[in-house]
Design a protein around this motif. Sequence first.
Motif, PDB file in Angstrom:
ATOM      1  N   VAL A   1       0.863  -1.186   0.000  1.00 57.23           N
ATOM      2  CA  VAL A   1       0.000   0.000   0.000  1.00 57.23           C
ATOM      3  C   VAL A   1       0.898   1.234   0.000  1.00 57.23           C
ATOM      4  N   LYS A   2       0.677   2.109  -0.980  1.00 58.47           N
ATOM      5  CA  LYS A   2       1.400   3.381  -1.034  1.00 58.47           C
ATOM      6  C   LYS A   2       0.394   4.489  -0.757  1.00 58.47           C
ATOM      7  N   VAL A   3       0.677   5.316   0.244  1.00 57.65           N
ATOM      8  CA  VAL A   3      -0.222   6.398   0.655  1.00 57.65           C
ATOM      9  C   VAL A   3       0.413   7.725   0.254  1.00 57.65           C
ATOM     10  N   ILE A   4      -0.339   8.500  -0.568  1.00 58.86           N
ATOM     11  CA  ILE A   4       0.156   9.796  -1.041  1.00 58.86           C
ATOM     12  C   ILE A   4      -0.917  10.861  -0.841  1.00 58.86           C
ATOM     13  N   ARG A   5      -0.480  12.123  -0.866  1.00 60.77           N
ATOM     14  CA  ARG A   5      -1.422  13.247  -0.787  1.00 60.77           C
ATOM     15  C   ARG A   5      -2.042  13.450  -2.165  1.00 60.77           C
ATOM     16  N   SER A   6      -3.335  13.753  -2.207  1.00 65.58           N
ATOM     17  CA  SER A   6      -4.041  13.858  -3.492  1.00 65.58           C
ATOM     18  C   SER A   6      -3.620  15.089  -4.292  1.00 65.58           C
ATOM     19  N   TRP A   7      -3.211  16.161  -3.646  1.00 66.96           N
ATOM     20  CA  TRP A   7      -2.949  17.407  -4.368  1.00 66.96           C
ATOM     21  C   TRP A   7      -1.541  17.511  -4.917  1.00 66.96           C
ATOM     22  N   ASP A   8      -0.559  16.809  -4.345  1.00 64.50           N
ATOM     23  CA  ASP A   8       0.794  16.925  -4.889  1.00 64.50           C
ATOM     24  C   ASP A   8       1.530  15.581  -4.988  1.00 64.50           C
ATOM     25  N   SER A   9       0.858  14.491  -4.713  1.00 61.71           N
ATOM     26  CA  SER A   9       1.404  13.124  -4.827  1.00 61.71           C
ATOM     27  C   SER A   9       2.645  12.881  -3.980  1.00 61.71           C
ATOM     28  N   GLN A  10       2.807  13.625  -2.895  1.00 60.43           N
ATOM     29  CA  GLN A  10       3.911  13.390  -1.961  1.00 60.43           C
ATOM     30  C   GLN A  10       3.514  12.281  -0.988  1.00 60.43           C
ATOM     31  N   PRO A  11       4.476  11.436  -0.559  1.00 60.88           N
ATOM     32  CA  PRO A  11       4.135  10.336   0.348  1.00 60.88           C
ATOM     33  C   PRO A  11       3.716  10.847   1.729  1.00 60.88           C
ATOM     34  N   VAL A  12       2.828  10.090   2.372  1.00 62.02           N
ATOM     35  CA  VAL A  12       2.369  10.417   3.722  1.00 62.02           C
ATOM     36  C   VAL A  12       3.083   9.477   4.691  1.00 62.02           C
ATOM     37  N   ASN A  13       3.947  10.041   5.512  1.00 65.80           N
ATOM     38  CA  ASN A  13       4.712   9.259   6.488  1.00 65.80           C
ATOM     39  C   ASN A  13       3.876   9.004   7.740  1.00 65.80           C
ATOM     40  N   ASN A  14       4.021   7.826   8.312  1.00 67.49           N
ATOM     41  CA  ASN A  14       3.416   7.470   9.601  1.00 67.49           C
ATOM     42  C   ASN A  14       1.884   7.438   9.570  1.00 67.49           C
ATOM     43  N   ALA A  15       1.293   7.131   8.422  1.00 72.22           N
ATOM     44  CA  ALA A  15      -0.158   6.956   8.338  1.00 72.22           C
ATOM     45  C   ALA A  15      -0.491   5.543   8.816  1.00 72.22           C
ATOM     46  N   ALA A  16      -1.604   5.381   9.518  1.00 69.90           N
ATOM     47  CA  ALA A  16      -2.022   4.063   9.996  1.00 69.90           C
ATOM     48  C   ALA A  16      -2.776   3.352   8.882  1.00 69.90           C
ATOM     49  N   VAL A  17      -2.278   2.176   8.480  1.00 64.76           N
ATOM     50  CA  VAL A  17      -2.918   1.357   7.453  1.00 64.76           C
ATOM     51  C   VAL A  17      -3.461   0.121   8.155  1.00 64.76           C
ATOM     52  N   VAL A  18      -4.789  -0.038   8.139  1.00 66.28           N
ATOM     53  CA  VAL A  18      -5.445  -1.149   8.841  1.00 66.28           C
ATOM     54  C   VAL A  18      -5.911  -2.164   7.801  1.00 66.28           C
ATOM     55  N   PHE A  19      -5.402  -3.399   7.939  1.00 69.60           N
ATOM     56  CA  PHE A  19      -5.778  -4.504   7.060  1.00 69.60           C
ATOM     57  C   PHE A  19      -6.775  -5.369   7.821  1.00 69.60           C
ATOM     58  N   GLN A  20      -7.990  -5.549   7.277  1.00 71.12           N
ATOM     59  CA  GLN A  20      -9.013  -6.378   7.914  1.00 71.12           C
ATOM     60  C   GLN A  20      -9.554  -7.372   6.898  1.00 71.12           C
ATOM     61  N   PRO A  21      -9.195  -8.663   7.006  1.00 65.92           N
ATOM     62  CA  PRO A  21      -9.832  -9.645   6.131  1.00 65.92           C
ATOM     63  C   PRO A  21     -11.322  -9.713   6.451  1.00 65.92           C
ATOM     64  N   VAL A  22     -12.159  -9.865   5.435  1.00 66.65           N
ATOM     65  CA  VAL A  22     -13.604  -9.928   5.648  1.00 66.65           C
ATOM     66  C   VAL A  22     -14.154 -11.216   5.054  1.00 66.65           C
ATOM     67  N   ASN A  23     -15.268 -11.688   5.623  1.00 64.38           N
ATOM     68  CA  ASN A  23     -15.913 -12.895   5.100  1.00 64.38           C
ATOM     69  C   ASN A  23     -16.879 -12.515   3.981  1.00 64.38           C
ATOM     70  N   THR A  24     -17.709 -13.461   3.555  1.00 62.75           N
ATOM     71  CA  THR A  24     -18.608 -13.208   2.426  1.00 62.75           C
ATOM     72  C   THR A  24     -19.675 -12.165   2.736  1.00 62.75           C
ATOM     73  N   GLU A  25     -20.005 -11.968   4.027  1.00 66.83           N
ATOM     74  CA  GLU A  25     -20.979 -10.937   4.409  1.00 66.83           C
ATOM     75  C   GLU A  25     -20.299  -9.608   4.723  1.00 66.83           C
ATOM     76  N   ASN A  26     -19.018  -9.463   4.356  1.00 67.56           N
ATOM     77  CA  ASN A  26     -18.207  -8.267   4.610  1.00 67.56           C
ATOM     78  C   ASN A  26     -18.061  -7.956   6.093  1.00 67.56           C
ATOM     79  N   LYS A  27     -18.058  -8.979   6.939  1.00 62.31           N
ATOM     80  CA  LYS A  27     -17.803  -8.820   8.373  1.00 62.31           C
ATOM     81  C   LYS A  27     -16.323  -9.105   8.625  1.00 62.31           C
TER      82      LYS A  27
END
Length: 159
Positions: A48-74
Amino acid sequence: MSGMTRASIRRSLPLLLAVMLVVPTAWGRGWRHRGRYMPPPPTCTITVKVIRSWDSQPVNNAAVVFQPVNTENKPWGNMELKTNEKGVAKLNLIPIGSRLLLQVLAPGFQTYGKIFDLPKATKSITVKLDPPAPQVSIYKKQAKQSGSGQSQSGKKPQN
């Protein structure tokens, strides 16, 4: 000595060693053969690459949460990683074929969230974070509304 002499112990020692070597290997082979051990499923490498929308600079120290989900999106668990100075977070724990709810949170930006399918061994995701939107308030004058111009109370809205 009661019952066993030194000579009988010496004669039985090779037999005892052979039994000690054969029994554990036979037991271990049968253990795997009966299907009790299952190797873990192959996993997807998610970048996952996180950038700012207005100038495409990287965002340092952003929290990226990965959550596997089942078929009901739980969600059924989660893992949070922080982006590095290049705005990248990498995870290699979620099985191939799973669905993933990805959330990105960073101070001074709108929260991002989207569900992704993971059909292959690798997945690259670029997230563009927007600045926060202004809050809506009933105490501030709002933009003109289209329609008749009459409110529920019968008074015209103030512009």
